[in-house]
Design a protein around this motif. Structure first.
Motif, mmCIF file in Angstrom:
data_model
loop_
_atom_site.group_PDB
_atom_site.id
_atom_site.type_symbol
_atom_site.label_atom_id
_atom_site.label_comp_id
_atom_site.label_asym_id
_atom_site.label_seq_id
_atom_site.Cartn_x
_atom_site.Cartn_y
_atom_site.Cartn_z
ATOM 1 N N SER A 120 0.781 -1.074 0.181
ATOM 2 C CA SER A 120 0.117 0.159 -0.023
ATOM 3 C C SER A 120 0.714 1.392 0.093
ATOM 4 O O SER A 120 0.421 2.289 -0.181
ATOM 5 C CB SER A 120 -0.851 -0.032 1.184
ATOM 6 N N ARG A 121 2.157 1.116 0.116
ATOM 7 C CA ARG A 121 3.125 2.214 0.243
ATOM 8 C C ARG A 121 4.699 1.672 -0.117
ATOM 9 O O ARG A 121 4.710 0.547 -0.226
ATOM 10 C CB ARG A 121 3.029 3.092 1.349
ATOM 11 N N GLY A 122 5.464 2.659 -0.208
ATOM 12 C CA GLY A 122 7.068 2.279 -0.289
ATOM 13 C C GLY A 122 7.318 1.604 -1.464
ATOM 14 O O GLY A 122 6.395 1.458 -2.572
ATOM 15 N N ILE A 123 8.204 0.685 -1.420
ATOM 16 C CA ILE A 123 8.795 0.090 -2.529
ATOM 17 C C ILE A 123 7.630 -0.969 -2.889
ATOM 18 O O ILE A 123 7.675 -1.265 -4.190
ATOM 19 C CB ILE A 123 9.864 -1.026 -1.928
ATOM 20 N N GLY A 124 6.814 -1.643 -1.882
ATOM 21 C CA GLY A 124 5.969 -2.587 -2.596
ATOM 22 C C GLY A 124 4.942 -1.964 -3.366
ATOM 23 O O GLY A 124 4.531 -2.739 -4.138
ATOM 24 N N GLY A 176 17.014 -8.295 -4.005
ATOM 25 C CA GLY A 176 17.737 -7.623 -2.798
ATOM 26 C C GLY A 176 18.075 -6.164 -3.017
ATOM 27 O O GLY A 176 19.140 -6.090 -3.610
ATOM 28 N N PRO A 177 17.385 -5.226 -2.617
ATOM 29 C CA PRO A 177 17.616 -3.937 -3.000
ATOM 30 C C PRO A 177 18.749 -3.210 -2.013
ATOM 31 O O PRO A 177 19.128 -3.932 -1.027
ATOM 32 C CB PRO A 177 16.230 -3.281 -2.245
ATOM 33 N N GLY A 230 19.906 4.747 -5.000
ATOM 34 C CA GLY A 230 18.910 4.043 -6.056
ATOM 35 C C GLY A 230 17.595 4.832 -6.293
ATOM 36 O O GLY A 230 17.189 5.302 -5.190
ATOM 37 N N ASP A 231 16.995 4.926 -7.242
ATOM 38 C CA ASP A 231 15.416 5.309 -7.627
ATOM 39 C C ASP A 231 14.761 4.032 -7.547
ATOM 40 O O ASP A 231 14.928 3.028 -8.194
ATOM 41 C CB ASP A 231 15.507 5.971 -9.015
ATOM 42 N N VAL A 232 13.521 3.962 -6.506
ATOM 43 C CA VAL A 232 12.811 2.896 -6.373
ATOM 44 C C VAL A 232 12.189 2.356 -7.862
ATOM 45 O O VAL A 232 12.182 1.002 -7.791
ATOM 46 C CB VAL A 232 11.460 3.337 -5.473
#
Length: 255
Positions: A19-23, A188-189, A220-222
């Protein structure tokens, strides 16, 4: 055409912590590649807002809030998805938290919270989803690992231990489920600029160290995680299994 190797049309993808962030970025990328994505999070309002945002962009999204640390909640949600929406083709175990504390000051509650959210949830959600994948002889599971699956830093021992555990759990899932045509890999970010890392991005000393430590010389850019995630979810990776794909600007390659 080679583009079909990365086509997710007709696939149903469940992404925890999306619902937010990287996901959320990974979910949008998969939806743009043709998948119907199931948005998960603990806050129903945030989940609903993300679904509405995706739908307004013409993307297929369904909201499913549930607690990834609770087996009953997980099993109920997975059963409802399979019964009412369709078989889950892709699972992305992305839910995670960070609690920074010196190891000698880390209490049991903090340790257990991080392990339950970052590691045990991967086991619990995968167990619920993979049972059906194994029966169907088809499925893709992507576990969000981290550069900290390989490297340690002060004050993040619980997080690093949990992500190291996710790496090895990924390999063991491969060992057991690959014979059933289920591919299980890790993403693996490295260090990415997100709302969760904003304080570190704004810390000139830390950002300076990071840029010198990373061969690419930057955060890094997501959005740079999306291609790797689609690859691991798509037919292009059908013979890739038990692998951890680090997207870190080269950080894990150098001393």
């Amino acid at each position: 055409m080679s583009t079909t190797l990365f086509d997710l049309s007709g696939k149903l993808a469940l992404l925890t912590g999306s619902s937010r962030g990287i996901g959320k970025h990974l979910a949008r990328g998969m939806a743009e590649a043709g998948a119907t994505v199931i948005i998960n999070g603990m806050n129903p309002a945030t989940v609903a807002s993300t679904v509405a945002e995706f739908e307004s962009a013409g993307l297929k999204a369904i909201g499913k809030p549930f607690d990834v640390t609770d087996s009953d909640s997980i099993n109920t949600a997975v059963a409802e998805i399979e019964a009412n929406t369709g078989p889950i083709d892709i699972l992305v175990n992305n839910a995670g938290i960070q609690r920074r504390t010196p190891l000698l000051e880390c209490d049991d509650a903090t340790w257990e919270e991080v392990m339950n959210t970052n590691l045990a949830s991967v086991f619990r959600v995968s167990r619920a989803v993979a049972k059906n994948m194994v029966e169907r002889k088809q499925g893709k599971i992507i576990n969000t690992c981290s550069i900290q699956s390989e490297l340690g830093r002060p004050t993040i021992a619980p997080y690093a231990a949990s992500k190291g555990g996710v790496k090895m759990l990924t390999k063991n899932m491969c060992a057991e489920w690959a014979p059933h045509n289920v591919q299980v890999n890790g993403l693996g970010p490295g260090y990415f600029a997100t709302e969760l890392t904003a304080a570190l991005v704004d810390d000139a000393e830390f950002s300076g160290w990071l840029c010198k430590r990373t061969p690419a010389g930057r955060w890094g850019d997501v959005k740079e995680l999306i291609g790797a995630a689609i690859f691991l979810a798509a037919p292009a990776s059908n013979f890739v299994n038990g692998h951890i794909l680090y997207v870190d600007g080269g950080m894990s390659a150098v001393v």
